[in-house]
Design an enzyme around this catalytic site. Structure first.
Site: not given
Length: 294
Positions: A47, A136, A164, A206
């Protein structure tokens, strides 16, 4: 065991009109997020447009945000790379300035097998043994899935404290929860799957939506945790149109547009990303109006 809380915001990176990083706005946005439900900030994740940030820009963002939220929230540095050597170097540098953890994405494009993934994350963890690490997993972007079996192996490394999980696969999340110690933390990588993943043992999310509704997400998770499933479900369903609107096109294009509609000077996205078209902007604006967010 480090506690990153329940709402981790994957923060956008603000840019100036000339495309350079707007560190001043980054600090102000970080502080605002912490005042509105965010427990921990991920800086320079997906992001945050990490693929188009230089290492120097990322490092300076870590510095600025640490100062902006000092004593009020934790900061996780997005230090992942598809080069193990580069990931180690970035993580070591971030650790020296006092970040609270690192986020390490599955190496992208080169598609290492599971044994290679294990060795990659193991090497980073061993290079920075005092810095907690979140794995992740986002196969839609990386082209490779981190299997539950590999996660189980990695969870045995002391400073790999959680994941995540953004595969979108509830069965996979269930299998990770079934096979890992309870203290290994699972975070939803998709806002819309936060509540379902809580039901199979996740700790939190998250989040992208927490830029706009951090307090509501916190309330949803807290309601679930005290057994008030009806309230949690109501919040989830109320926010569901927003969760989907923020992914009408590639993240973080919609969330940056939403923040601009709220008056934040976050600038555009860096190429090869581009601005949302008029139809997407209108749909997003309609959702924000209905939720009284603008």
């Amino acid at each position: 065991m480090v506690d990153f809380g329940t709402v981790i915001t994957a923060m956008i990176t603000p840019f100036k009109a000339d495309g350079s990083v707007n560190y001043e706005v980054a600090g102000k946005l970080a502080a605002n997020l912490v005042d509105n439900g965010t427990d921990t900030l991920v800086i320079c994740g997906t992001t945050g447009e990490s693929p188009t940030l230089s290492w120097d820009e990322e490092y300076q963002l870590f510095v600025e945000v640490l100062q902006a939220v000092a004593g009020k929230a934790k900061v996780i540095a997005g230090c992942g790379s598809n080069s193990t050597k580069e990931a180690i170097a970035a993580t070591e540098k971030a650790a020296r300035i006092g970040v609270h953890g690192s986020l390490q994405v599955v190496p992208y494009y080169n598609k290492p097998p599971q044994a290679g993934l294990y060795k990659h994350f193991q090497a980073i963890a061993q290079a920075c043994p005092d810095l907690p690490m979140l794995l992740y997993n986002i196969p839609g972007r990386t082209g490779q899935n981190l299997s539950p079996e590999t996660v189980v192996q990695l969870a045995q490394i002391d400073n790999i404290v959680g994941i995540k999980e953004a595969s979108g696969n509830l069965d996979q999340a269930s299998e990770i929860r079934r096979l890992t110690p309870q203290e290994f933390q699972i975070y939803a990588g998709d806002d819309s799957l936060t509540l379902p993943l809580l039901a199979v043992g996740a700790k939190g999310v998250v989040s992208v939506a927490s830029h706009l509704v951090g307090n509501q997400l916190k309330q949803m998770i807290e309601s679930f945790n005290v057994g008030n499933i009806q309230i949690a479900t109501e919040i989830h369903l109320q926010l569901f149109p927003l969760f989907k609107a923020l992914f009408l096109t590639t993240n973080p294009i919609p969330v940056k547009q939403a923040l601009k509609l709220q008056g934040w000077n976050v600038g555009s996205v860096r190429p090869p990303l581009c601005e949302a078209d008029a139809e997407i902007c209108q749909k997003l604006e309609d959702v924000l109006h209905k939720l009284s967010l603008i």
